[in-house]
Write a protein that holds these residues in place. Structure first.
Motif, short mmCIF file in Angstrom:
data_model
loop_
_atom_site.label_atom_id
_atom_site.label_comp_id
_atom_site.label_asym_id
_atom_site.label_seq_id
_atom_site.Cartn_x
_atom_site.Cartn_y
_atom_site.Cartn_z
N MET A 1 0.89 -1.12 0.03
CA MET A 1 0.02 -0.01 -0.08
C MET A 1 0.71 1.37 -0.06
N LYS A 2 0.62 2.25 -0.93
CA LYS A 2 1.29 3.41 -0.70
C LYS A 2 0.23 4.38 -0.22
N VAL A 3 0.81 5.36 0.57
CA VAL A 3 0.33 6.52 1.26
C VAL A 3 0.43 7.89 0.94
N LEU A 4 -0.55 8.49 0.89
CA LEU A 4 -0.04 10.15 0.96
C LEU A 4 -0.42 10.34 2.65
N PHE A 5 0.62 10.53 3.23
CA PHE A 5 0.65 11.21 4.64
C PHE A 5 0.46 12.69 4.65
N LEU A 6 -0.43 13.25 5.65
CA LEU A 6 -0.33 14.60 5.72
C LEU A 6 -0.31 15.01 6.88
N ASP A 7 0.49 16.04 7.42
CA ASP A 7 0.47 16.50 8.55
C ASP A 7 -0.85 17.50 8.62
N ARG A 8 -1.30 17.68 9.96
CA ARG A 8 -2.62 18.54 10.00
C ARG A 8 -2.61 19.88 9.85
N ASP A 9 -2.28 20.47 10.85
CA ASP A 9 -2.33 21.95 11.37
C ASP A 9 -1.21 22.39 10.09
N VAL A 11 -1.35 22.03 6.97
CA VAL A 11 -1.63 21.39 5.64
C VAL A 11 -2.95 21.09 5.20
N ILE A 12 -3.75 20.55 6.32
CA ILE A 12 -5.29 20.13 6.10
C ILE A 12 -6.15 21.51 6.44
N ASN A 13 -5.54 22.05 7.40
CA ASN A 13 -6.15 23.38 8.08
C ASN A 13 -5.38 24.58 8.29
N ILE A 14 -5.74 25.52 8.30
CA ILE A 14 -5.05 26.96 8.86
C ILE A 14 -4.52 26.64 10.10
N ASP A 15 -3.33 26.89 10.06
CA ASP A 15 -2.51 26.78 11.54
C ASP A 15 -2.73 28.17 12.33
N HIS A 16 -3.58 28.16 12.86
CA HIS A 16 -3.99 29.35 13.85
C HIS A 16 -3.15 29.41 15.23
N PHE A 25 -11.59 25.56 12.97
CA PHE A 25 -10.87 24.67 11.78
C PHE A 25 -11.15 24.90 10.27
N VAL A 26 -10.38 25.48 9.71
CA VAL A 26 -10.51 26.18 8.37
C VAL A 26 -9.73 25.03 7.38
N PHE A 27 -10.45 24.65 6.46
CA PHE A 27 -9.68 23.63 5.28
C PHE A 27 -8.94 24.72 4.58
N ILE A 28 -7.66 24.29 4.03
CA ILE A 28 -6.82 24.88 3.21
C ILE A 28 -7.30 24.59 1.93
N ASP A 29 -7.21 25.53 0.91
CA ASP A 29 -7.55 25.53 -0.53
C ASP A 29 -6.78 24.45 -1.11
N VAL A 154 13.97 18.11 -0.31
CA VAL A 154 12.74 17.99 -0.33
C VAL A 154 11.96 18.88 -1.41
N LEU A 155 10.83 18.66 -1.86
CA LEU A 155 10.35 19.72 -2.78
C LEU A 155 9.55 20.62 -2.08
N ARG A 156 10.01 22.03 -2.34
CA ARG A 156 9.36 23.34 -1.68
C ARG A 156 7.94 23.62 -2.51
N VAL A 157 6.71 23.61 -2.02
CA VAL A 157 5.64 24.17 -2.72
C VAL A 157 5.05 25.30 -1.84
N LYS A 158 4.21 26.31 -2.70
CA LYS A 158 3.55 27.22 -2.19
C LYS A 158 2.00 27.01 -1.77
N THR A 159 1.52 26.13 -2.63
CA THR A 159 0.25 25.75 -2.67
C THR A 159 0.01 24.14 -2.77
N LEU A 160 -0.97 23.61 -2.11
CA LEU A 160 -1.08 21.99 -2.07
C LEU A 160 -1.31 21.63 -3.63
#
Ligand SMILES: [Mg+2]
Ligand SMILES: [Zn+2]
Length: 165
Positions: A1-9, A11-16, A25-29, A154-160
């Protein structure tokens, strides 16, 4: 099985900072599109998150689990099944085994689901995410909005959406 691992704050939601309430909890675009893309490529999605605020008594485990259920339900509404969420509830001074940058949460996931870590992907926003993933043997590591130096690539990105290739 291959997995897309995500950090939460961050990456998934705006880190306030120590997000512990559903209303914060606001999802990131792009997060749903990103997950759906990799699911269509036969990846599973797993969240790997440090929840220091629990160990610091800023919020309770129950607060975290409530937000977590909300997050999972919202993903489901957008057609995304999250396979699992691994979290470290300890404070930074506890020197626990699970807190990123230690790789243990990735190894726990591998043990549970027989994951091909080398061909899996990690998306994080802190270098501790990248270091944990690197030490788990993950080769495809993305960092969003982070220019801090690392002694591996690592690969640096500005958006998901830049994580979709
Ligand atoms: Mg983060
Ligand atoms: Zn821990």
């Amino acid at each position: 099985m291959k997995v897309l691992f995500l950090d939460r704050d961050g990456v998934i939601n705006i880190d306030h900072g120590h997000v512990s309430r559903i209303e914060d909890f606001v999802f990131i675009d792009g997060i749903f599109e990103l997950c759906k893309y990799y699911i269509s490529k036969n990846y599973k999605v797993i969240v790997v998150t440090n929840q220091t605020g629990i160990g610091l008594n800023l919020y309770t485990l129950d607060d975290f689990l409530k937000v977590n259920n909300y997050m999972l339900e919202e993903f489901k509404k957008h057609g995304v099944d999250i396979l699992d969420v691994f979290y470290c509830p300890h404070d930074p001074n506890s020197n626990c085994e699970c807190r990123k940058p230690k790789p243990k949460m990735f190894f726990d996931a591998k043990d549970k689901y027989n994951i091909d870590l080398e061909n899996s992907i990690m998306v994080g926003d802190k270098i501790t995410d990248a270091i944990a993933a690197y030490n788990a043997g993950i080769k495809n590591i993305y960092l969003i909005n982070n220019d801090e130096e690392l002694d591996f690539n690592v690969l640096r990105v500005k958006t998901l959406l830049e994580v979709i290739k």
